[in-house]
Design a protein around this motif. Structure first.
Motif, PDB file in Angstrom:
ATOM      1  N   THR A   1      29.723  37.250  38.649  1.00 35.33           N
ATOM      2  CA  THR A   1      31.113  37.760  37.905  1.00 35.33           C
ATOM      3  C   THR A   1      30.925  36.828  36.464  1.00 35.33           C
TER       4      THR A   1
ATOM      5  N   ALA B   1      49.512  39.868  41.722  1.00 34.24           N
ATOM      6  CA  ALA B   1      48.534  40.204  41.990  1.00 34.24           C
ATOM      7  C   ALA B   1      47.206  40.398  41.031  1.00 34.24           C
ATOM      8  N   ASN B   2      47.989  41.366  39.965  1.00 38.05           N
ATOM      9  CA  ASN B   2      47.044  41.772  38.978  1.00 38.05           C
ATOM     10  C   ASN B   2      47.949  41.823  37.905  1.00 38.05           C
TER      11      ASN B   2
ATOM     12  N   GLY C   1      40.320  48.019  46.498  1.00 35.58           N
ATOM     13  CA  GLY C   1      41.151  47.641  45.260  1.00 35.58           C
ATOM     14  C   GLY C   1      41.930  48.843  44.612  1.00 35.58           C
TER      15      GLY C   1
ATOM     16  N   ARG D   1      47.722  43.829  35.212  1.00 32.49           N
ATOM     17  CA  ARG D   1      47.542  45.457  35.073  1.00 32.49           C
ATOM     18  C   ARG D   1      48.595  46.108  35.846  1.00 32.49           C
ATOM     19  N   ILE D   2      48.657  45.632  37.200  1.00 30.54           N
ATOM     20  CA  ILE D   2      49.864  46.241  38.024  1.00 30.54           C
ATOM     21  C   ILE D   2      51.073  45.803  37.665  1.00 30.54           C
TER      22      ILE D   2
ATOM     23  N   GLY E   1      52.043  44.585  49.396  1.00 33.25           N
ATOM     24  CA  GLY E   1      50.810  44.061  49.936  1.00 33.25           C
ATOM     25  C   GLY E   1      50.429  45.114  51.346  1.00 33.25           C
TER      26      GLY E   1
ATOM     27  N   MET F   1      39.394  45.171  51.124  1.00 37.69           N
ATOM     28  CA  MET F   1      40.572  45.623  50.405  1.00 37.69           C
ATOM     29  C   MET F   1      39.676  46.905  49.612  1.00 37.69           C
TER      30      MET F   1
HETATM   31  O1  UT7 Z   1      48.624  41.429  46.627  1.00 35.48           O
HETATM   32  C1  UT7 Z   1      48.039  42.448  47.594  1.00 35.48           C
HETATM   33  C2  UT7 Z   1      47.604  43.726  46.769  1.00 35.48           C
HETATM   34  N1  UT7 Z   1      46.438  43.775  46.035  1.00 35.48           N
HETATM   35  C3  UT7 Z   1      46.256  44.265  45.007  1.00 35.48           C
HETATM   36  O2  UT7 Z   1      47.202  44.518  44.382  1.00 35.48           O
HETATM   37  C4  UT7 Z   1      45.109  44.300  44.372  1.00 35.48           C
HETATM   38  C5  UT7 Z   1      44.966  45.743  43.788  1.00 35.48           C
HETATM   39  N2  UT7 Z   1      43.797  46.110  43.126  1.00 35.48           N
HETATM   40  C6  UT7 Z   1      43.182  45.114  41.973  1.00 35.48           C
HETATM   41  O3  UT7 Z   1      44.010  44.318  41.632  1.00 35.48           O
HETATM   42  C7  UT7 Z   1      42.090  45.854  41.342  1.00 35.48           C
HETATM   43  O4  UT7 Z   1      41.552  47.258  41.761  1.00 35.48           O
HETATM   44  C8  UT7 Z   1      40.973  45.222  41.342  1.00 35.48           C
HETATM   45  C9  UT7 Z   1      41.035  43.638  40.647  1.00 35.48           C
HETATM   46  C10 UT7 Z   1      40.614  44.427  42.890  1.00 35.48           C
HETATM   47  C11 UT7 Z   1      39.505  45.735  41.015  1.00 35.48           C
HETATM   48  O5  UT7 Z   1      39.721  46.225  39.550  1.00 35.48           O
HETATM   49  P1  UT7 Z   1      39.273  47.541  39.381  1.00 35.48           P
HETATM   50  O6  UT7 Z   1      39.326  47.831  37.888  1.00 35.48           O
HETATM   51  O7  UT7 Z   1      39.823  48.342  40.229  1.00 35.48           O
HETATM   52  O8  UT7 Z   1      37.558  47.547  39.399  1.00 35.48           O
HETATM   53  P2  UT7 Z   1      36.840  48.354  40.864  1.00 35.48           P
HETATM   54  O9  UT7 Z   1      36.844  47.809  41.914  1.00 35.48           O
HETATM   55  O10 UT7 Z   1      36.806  49.864  40.317  1.00 35.48           O
HETATM   56  O11 UT7 Z   1      35.247  47.912  39.971  1.00 35.48           O
HETATM   57  C12 UT7 Z   1      34.720  48.320  38.842  1.00 35.48           C
HETATM   58  C13 UT7 Z   1      33.431  47.432  38.798  1.00 35.48           C
HETATM   59  C14 UT7 Z   1      32.590  47.701  39.813  1.00 35.48           C
HETATM   60  O12 UT7 Z   1      31.322  48.011  39.395  1.00 35.48           O
HETATM   61  P3  UT7 Z   1      30.482  49.620  39.445  1.00 35.48           P
HETATM   62  O13 UT7 Z   1      30.604  50.030  40.837  1.00 35.48           O
HETATM   63  O14 UT7 Z   1      31.293  50.203  38.445  1.00 35.48           O
HETATM   64  O15 UT7 Z   1      29.175  49.267  38.973  1.00 35.48           O
HETATM   65  C15 UT7 Z   1      32.461  46.505  40.728  1.00 35.48           C
HETATM   66  O16 UT7 Z   1      31.495  46.408  41.505  1.00 35.48           O
HETATM   67  O17 UT7 Z   1      33.417  46.181  38.542  1.00 35.48           O
HETATM   68  C16 UT7 Z   1      32.602  45.434  39.696  1.00 35.48           C
HETATM   69  N3  UT7 Z   1      33.319  44.451  40.087  1.00 35.48           N
HETATM   70  C17 UT7 Z   1      32.975  43.118  39.519  1.00 35.48           C
HETATM   71  N4  UT7 Z   1      32.322  42.823  38.541  1.00 35.48           N
HETATM   72  C18 UT7 Z   1      32.379  41.663  38.128  1.00 35.48           C
HETATM   73  C19 UT7 Z   1      34.245  44.162  41.102  1.00 35.48           C
HETATM   74  N5  UT7 Z   1      34.501  42.968  41.223  1.00 35.48           N
HETATM   75  C20 UT7 Z   1      33.806  41.986  40.145  1.00 35.48           C
HETATM   76  C21 UT7 Z   1      34.054  40.829  39.482  1.00 35.48           C
HETATM   77  N6  UT7 Z   1      32.948  40.554  38.654  1.00 35.48           N
HETATM   78  N7  UT7 Z   1      34.456  39.962  40.330  1.00 35.48           N
END
Ligand code: UT7
Length: 312
Positions: free
Chosen positions: A29, A241-242, A204, A244-245, A300, A202
């Protein structure tokens, strides 16, 4: 009228700070990815002695000091946590003993990241009915023990900490209303199994979309039910949590980010501790002032969600 009025708040964060740079040495990451996708730069990680009970006790002590109360004044303890030290006794009983609070009702509430809003709703029912006069509400979490430190999709998100609020039954407005809800049909998009070696699982983006949709819906309903508009809200104190949320929810409500308390940059997602940590930070920094209207919200696992409208 028995309102639940906030007398004082307190919090505790573990000594150890884990930065994005450090994390990027152990999983694939980068600081840039984590900041852009989540807003998180660092999180605190508990040592073996910084337990859920210990952190909750320290946060509660600070809340009692701020409230000018002593442990013997407290007549109910509610702890929200999804990372208790023991199956039983409840964390509330353990903290009662650590703080030296005389016998009184003490129990835990579990609603994952929405826990603190559920806890607010629970203590408010006891205060409104006259059954509690000085309840203590604590959120304390060691999320780091539920995280798979090899899974970059989740390990960058979470942190540890505790926050607490001491309340008193009052004629002056405090908690104006709470709204809580759950949809167990979404249980599989965010969960941790109860077996050795199980970690947070999760989906995500599914959680993300539902969070934004539900938070806007329930926050708007809260404002409408209280005959208020977004202009009446001085501070949004969201679950951290995020970024962007949080931004998407604030945008949908028409609330500028200048009126949102943000702590996730340094705390990450501390689940049930995130809202009281943010509340305490807002109050101690002088941003949140007496008489202001606060809208607290969280979302959550469960899925669960909730809002609390408070006059501070
Ligand atoms: O508190 C409880 C509630 N929880 C939440 O509110 C969490 C809600 N979800 C989120 O905050 C977001 O969905 C995340 C931060 C978890 C993920 O962000 P995203 O923009 O939805 O990314 P994604 O899961 O769609 O992943 C995009 C890409 C993927 O790669 P590919 O498949 O496009 O090649 C992931 O493998 O980013 C990759 N990725 C990472 N890259 C670098 C996922 N985690 C990481 C990381 N570092 N840590």
């Amino acid at each position: 009228m028995n309102y639940s009025k906030i007398l004082g708040t307190g919090s505790y964060l573990p000594k150890k700070i884990l930065t994005n740079e450090e994390l990027s040495k152990t999983v694939e990451t980068s600081h840039q990815w984590i900041v852009e996708r989540t807003g998180i730069a660092a999180r605190h990680i508990a040592s073996t002695t910084e337990t859920t009970t210990r952190m909750g006790t320290i946060a509660a002590k600070k809340a009692l000091e701020a409230a000018d109360l002593s442990p013997k004044d407290i007549d109910m303890i509610v702890v929200v946590t999804c990372t208790p030290d023991k199956f039983f006794p409840s964390t509330a009983c353990l903290i009662q003993q650590e703080l030296g609070i005389p016998p009184c009702p003490a129990f835990d509430v579990q609603a994952a990241c929405s826990g603190f809003i559920y806890g607010l709703s629970v203590i408010d029912q006891f205060v409104r009915s006259g059954m509690a006069k000085r309840p203590l509400l604590i959120g304390s979490e060691v999320m780091s023990k539920l995280v798979d430190w090899q899974d970059r999709r989740t390990c960058v998100l979470f942190g540890d900490g505790a926050g607490a609020v001491a309340f008193a039954a009052s004629d002056e407005p405090g908690i104006l209303s709470t709204e809580i809800g759950a949809d167990g049909y979404q249980k599989d998009i965010l969960y941790v199994d109860n077996k050795p070696g199980a970690f947070i699982q999760m989906e995500g983006s599914a959680v993300f979309k539902l969070a934004v949709m539900k938070l806007e819906e329930v926050a708007s309903k809260t404002l409408k039910n209280n005959h208020l508009t977004v202009h009446d809200i001085d501070w949004l104190v969201p679950h951290q949590a995020n970024i962007r949320i949080i931004k998407a929810t604030a945008d949908k409500l028409g609330l500028p980010m200048e009126r949102v308390i943000i702590t996730l940059t340094e705390h990450g997602n501390t689940s049930g501790a995130s809202v009281p940590l943010a509340l305490d930070a807002g109050i101690r920094s002088g941003k949140i002032k007496r008489g202001q209207h606060l809208l607290l919200e969280a979302f959550g696992g469960g899925l669960t969600w909730g809002t609390a409208l408070i006059r501070y």
